[in-house]
Design a protein around this motif. Sequence first.
Motif, PDB file in Angstrom:
ATOM      1  N   THR A 290      -1.488  -0.911 -10.506  1.00 47.48           N
ATOM      2  CA  THR A 290      -1.731  -2.239 -11.083  1.00 47.48           C
ATOM      3  C   THR A 290      -1.867  -3.348 -10.037  1.00 47.48           C
ATOM      4  OG1 THR A 290       0.600  -2.890 -11.297  1.00 47.48           O
ATOM      5  CG2 THR A 290      -0.316  -1.503 -13.037  1.00 47.48           C
ATOM      6  N   LEU A 291      -1.938  -2.989  -8.753  1.00 48.66           N
ATOM      7  CA  LEU A 291      -2.038  -4.004  -7.707  1.00 48.66           C
ATOM      8  C   LEU A 291      -3.459  -4.554  -7.649  1.00 48.66           C
ATOM      9  CD1 LEU A 291      -0.051  -2.144  -4.898  1.00 48.66           C
ATOM     10  CD2 LEU A 291       0.810  -3.855  -6.500  1.00 48.66           C
ATOM     11  N   GLU A 292      -3.596  -5.845  -7.736  1.00 49.77           N
ATOM     12  CA  GLU A 292      -4.912  -6.458  -7.833  1.00 49.77           C
ATOM     13  C   GLU A 292      -5.743  -6.222  -6.567  1.00 49.77           C
ATOM     14  OE1 GLU A 292      -6.900 -10.846  -8.848  1.00 49.77           O
ATOM     15  OE2 GLU A 292      -4.750 -10.473  -9.147  1.00 49.77           O
ATOM     16  N   GLY A 293      -6.947  -5.718  -6.747  1.00 56.16           N
ATOM     17  CA  GLY A 293      -7.918  -5.576  -5.667  1.00 56.16           C
ATOM     18  C   GLY A 293      -7.675  -4.436  -4.705  1.00 56.16           C
ATOM     19  N   ARG A 294      -6.623  -3.647  -4.904  1.00 57.32           N
ATOM     20  CA  ARG A 294      -6.317  -2.577  -3.962  1.00 57.32           C
ATOM     21  C   ARG A 294      -7.244  -1.382  -4.176  1.00 57.32           C
ATOM     22  NH1 ARG A 294      -3.786  -3.921   0.444  1.00 57.32           N
ATOM     23  NH2 ARG A 294      -3.544  -1.665   0.707  1.00 57.32           N
ATOM     24  N   GLY A 296      -6.696   1.815  -4.376  1.00 55.63           N
ATOM     25  CA  GLY A 296      -6.283   2.823  -5.332  1.00 55.63           C
ATOM     26  C   GLY A 296      -6.053   2.311  -6.743  1.00 55.63           C
ATOM     27  N   SER A 297      -6.271   1.027  -6.970  1.00 47.98           N
ATOM     28  CA  SER A 297      -5.962   0.431  -8.272  1.00 47.98           C
ATOM     29  C   SER A 297      -7.080   0.651  -9.287  1.00 47.98           C
ATOM     30  CB  SER A 297      -5.709  -1.072  -8.120  1.00 47.98           C
ATOM     31  OG  SER A 297      -4.564  -1.318  -7.334  1.00 47.98           O
ATOM     32  N   LEU A 298      -6.685   0.713 -10.561  1.00 46.48           N
ATOM     33  CA  LEU A 298      -7.630   0.827 -11.672  1.00 46.48           C
ATOM     34  C   LEU A 298      -7.099   0.017 -12.841  1.00 46.48           C
ATOM     35  CD1 LEU A 298      -8.283   4.690 -11.620  1.00 46.48           C
ATOM     36  CD2 LEU A 298      -9.878   2.919 -10.865  1.00 46.48           C
ATOM     37  N   SER A 299      -7.971  -0.720 -13.512  1.00 51.48           N
ATOM     38  CA  SER A 299      -7.552  -1.424 -14.723  1.00 51.48           C
ATOM     39  C   SER A 299      -7.176  -0.412 -15.799  1.00 51.48           C
ATOM     40  CB  SER A 299      -8.672  -2.338 -15.217  1.00 51.48           C
ATOM     41  OG  SER A 299      -8.955  -3.349 -14.260  1.00 51.48           O
ATOM     42  N   THR A 353      -2.473   6.840  -7.370  1.00 48.62           N
ATOM     43  CA  THR A 353      -3.247   5.601  -7.232  1.00 48.62           C
ATOM     44  C   THR A 353      -2.837   4.942  -5.912  1.00 48.62           C
ATOM     45  OG1 THR A 353      -1.619   4.390  -8.603  1.00 48.62           O
ATOM     46  CG2 THR A 353      -3.559   5.312  -9.712  1.00 48.62           C
ATOM     47  N   ASN A 354      -1.901   4.003  -5.955  1.00 49.23           N
ATOM     48  CA  ASN A 354      -1.269   3.451  -4.746  1.00 49.23           C
ATOM     49  C   ASN A 354       0.171   3.944  -4.720  1.00 49.23           C
ATOM     50  OD1 ASN A 354      -3.548   1.550  -4.067  1.00 49.23           O
ATOM     51  ND2 ASN A 354      -2.910   0.639  -6.000  1.00 49.23           N
ATOM     52  N   THR A 355       0.478   4.863  -3.819  1.00 49.52           N
ATOM     53  CA  THR A 355       1.804   5.484  -3.784  1.00 49.52           C
ATOM     54  C   THR A 355       2.525   5.038  -2.522  1.00 49.52           C
ATOM     55  OG1 THR A 355       0.808   7.407  -4.864  1.00 49.52           O
ATOM     56  CG2 THR A 355       3.035   7.671  -4.002  1.00 49.52           C
ATOM     57  N   TYR A 356       3.696   4.436  -2.681  1.00 47.55           N
ATOM     58  CA  TYR A 356       4.365   3.875  -1.509  1.00 47.55           C
ATOM     59  C   TYR A 356       5.872   3.823  -1.701  1.00 47.55           C
ATOM     60  CZ  TYR A 356       3.827  -0.345  -4.433  1.00 47.55           C
ATOM     61  OH  TYR A 356       3.832  -1.251  -5.461  1.00 47.55           O
ATOM     62  N   MET A 357       6.569   3.737  -0.581  1.00 50.16           N
ATOM     63  CA  MET A 357       8.022   3.587  -0.575  1.00 50.16           C
ATOM     64  C   MET A 357       8.372   2.116  -0.424  1.00 50.16           C
ATOM     65  SD  MET A 357      10.901   5.211   2.026  1.00 50.16           S
ATOM     66  CE  MET A 357      10.337   6.884   1.731  1.00 50.16           C
ATOM     67  N   LEU A 358       9.340   1.671  -1.197  1.00 48.62           N
ATOM     68  CA  LEU A 358       9.775   0.285  -1.101  1.00 48.62           C
ATOM     69  C   LEU A 358      10.604   0.070   0.159  1.00 48.62           C
ATOM     70  CD1 LEU A 358      10.785  -0.574  -4.776  1.00 48.62           C
ATOM     71  CD2 LEU A 358       8.520  -0.568  -3.700  1.00 48.62           C
ATOM     72  N   GLY A 359      10.675  -1.186   0.589  1.00 46.05           N
ATOM     73  CA  GLY A 359      11.393  -1.524   1.809  1.00 46.05           C
ATOM     74  C   GLY A 359      12.902  -1.457   1.650  1.00 46.05           C
ATOM     75  N   PRO A 451     -10.450   7.429  -4.209  1.00 46.42           N
ATOM     76  CA  PRO A 451      -9.829   6.424  -3.337  1.00 46.42           C
ATOM     77  C   PRO A 451      -8.383   6.174  -3.737  1.00 46.42           C
ATOM     78  CG  PRO A 451     -11.298   5.366  -4.911  1.00 46.42           C
ATOM     79  CD  PRO A 451     -11.485   6.845  -5.082  1.00 46.42           C
ATOM     80  N   VAL A 452      -7.507   6.079  -2.749  1.00 44.77           N
ATOM     81  CA  VAL A 452      -6.082   5.860  -3.002  1.00 44.77           C
ATOM     82  C   VAL A 452      -5.520   4.874  -1.989  1.00 44.77           C
ATOM     83  CG1 VAL A 452      -5.701   8.148  -4.008  1.00 44.77           C
ATOM     84  CG2 VAL A 452      -5.414   7.810  -1.544  1.00 44.77           C
ATOM     85  N   GLY A 453      -4.316   4.399  -2.279  1.00 45.02           N
ATOM     86  CA  GLY A 453      -3.576   3.567  -1.342  1.00 45.02           C
ATOM     87  C   GLY A 453      -2.249   4.225  -1.002  1.00 45.02           C
TER      88      GLY A 453
END
Length: 471
Positions: A290-294, A296-299, A353-359, A451-453
């Motif tokens: 759901t990250l805008e413009g990224r 890996g994002s998709l509406s 989609t956009n897969t990441y670890m939080l800080g 495409p992914v993030g």
Amino acid sequence: MSDFVFEDSELSAEQAQLILNNTLKGADDGELFVERSASESLTFDDGRLKTASFDTSRGFGLRCVAGDTSGFAQGTEMSTGALTRASQAVIMAKQGYDGTAAEAPSRNNRRLYPDIDPITHPGFGVKVELLEEIDAYCRALDPSVVQVTATLSATRRNIAILRAGGERYNDIRPLVRLNIAIVAEMNGRREQGYAGAGGRKAYDGYIDPQFWKPLAKEALRQAIVNLDSVPAPAGQMDVVLGPGWPGVLLHEAMGHGLEGDFIRKGTSAFSNMLGQRVAAPGVTVVDNGTLEGRRGSLSIDDEGTPTSNTVLIEDGILKGFMQDRLNARLMGVAATGNGRRESFAHAPMPRMTNTYMLGGDKDPKEMLADLKDGIYATNFGGGQVDITSGKFVFQCTEAYRVRNGEVGEALKGVTLIGDGPSVLTQIRHVGNDMELDPGIGVCGKAGQGVPVGVGQPSLYVENLTVGGSAA
């Protein structure tokens, strides 16, 4: 108002709906995915425009789902005859089956990217001039530069997802990318550096000199660093991973193992571990489409489900998985908006989609100071992973030797070897510098690329196996 995906074809949306309704009678699920897209790629190499390609594609993918069986057919002929033949092929999946149609995906009005066409704006001439300017700038940066490759690429995908009963979901998806690669030579030795960026937005931000000049300098910096690199050591070592793009290691090492199809079939290293500790305290991983413009994002995903921010691991505890509609239904859970496909010619499956670890709360400088004898890895190339065991091998494109907290010589030929479940438990520190990658990720699975993030903060990982070229 014209219907662009059906425009100028022998098949109308009304005809397609009638055939679809008949196809999915008695099925659990399914859809007609119609796509009309265009793509462009320009590459400036050896001081000249070397390639300029423009492609268009158009077609449909028809799927019928009964239980855990799917029938799928695709075609590029947009006609009632072609769709009818596809229907006759896919209804074999429901032969002798009488199911209940699954509920349609929910709807929202969220738009994560603008309705733009990056292929027509800016024009072809502007793009060629930009690549010439990038090439000249890079060559003037340093006398060691002997080769520059700059690439602009863009796509615009128009999709429509039709479901039985008349439900329809539309999306227009732009995607752009700028890549710069520099080869530097010194004393007969050549090394390459690379930088790139992209996302689902207009080219305007990427072609601004204030944006691409730092990319050029970064590519040159990497190349020069690698010119001074020495053979890497091998053995068990503590490793500090840099923020941002190094998150691709976690993407491969644990991301695929948390996709619903592998979990349902019991082939993932994380199967049957929901609610259990799978990572060190402080480790939280999400998949967020759901990250805008990224990149890996998709509406909405490729089944019409809105994407979501799915918590996979929370404070080290396994909390959830990435689900498409089929696997979610069979597992009795909700779809998370992770049903993705490369194009109309492919069936959807659970994908990141956009897969990441939080800080976390650790200062990266303190993490390095805590590293007595190990590796500091800041950039990555390709890697491989075995989903069942979670074992991976990753190549570092930029890494340094660290002794007593001091960053020393650059290393060449560093590979990191381990398995995802173990690595997650070997994380000692989680940095407070979380970053997302610049928008360059492509993920492959079962022959499909999407495409992914990725992203992560700096991480201190204990006892990784380092493969190198020196004892």
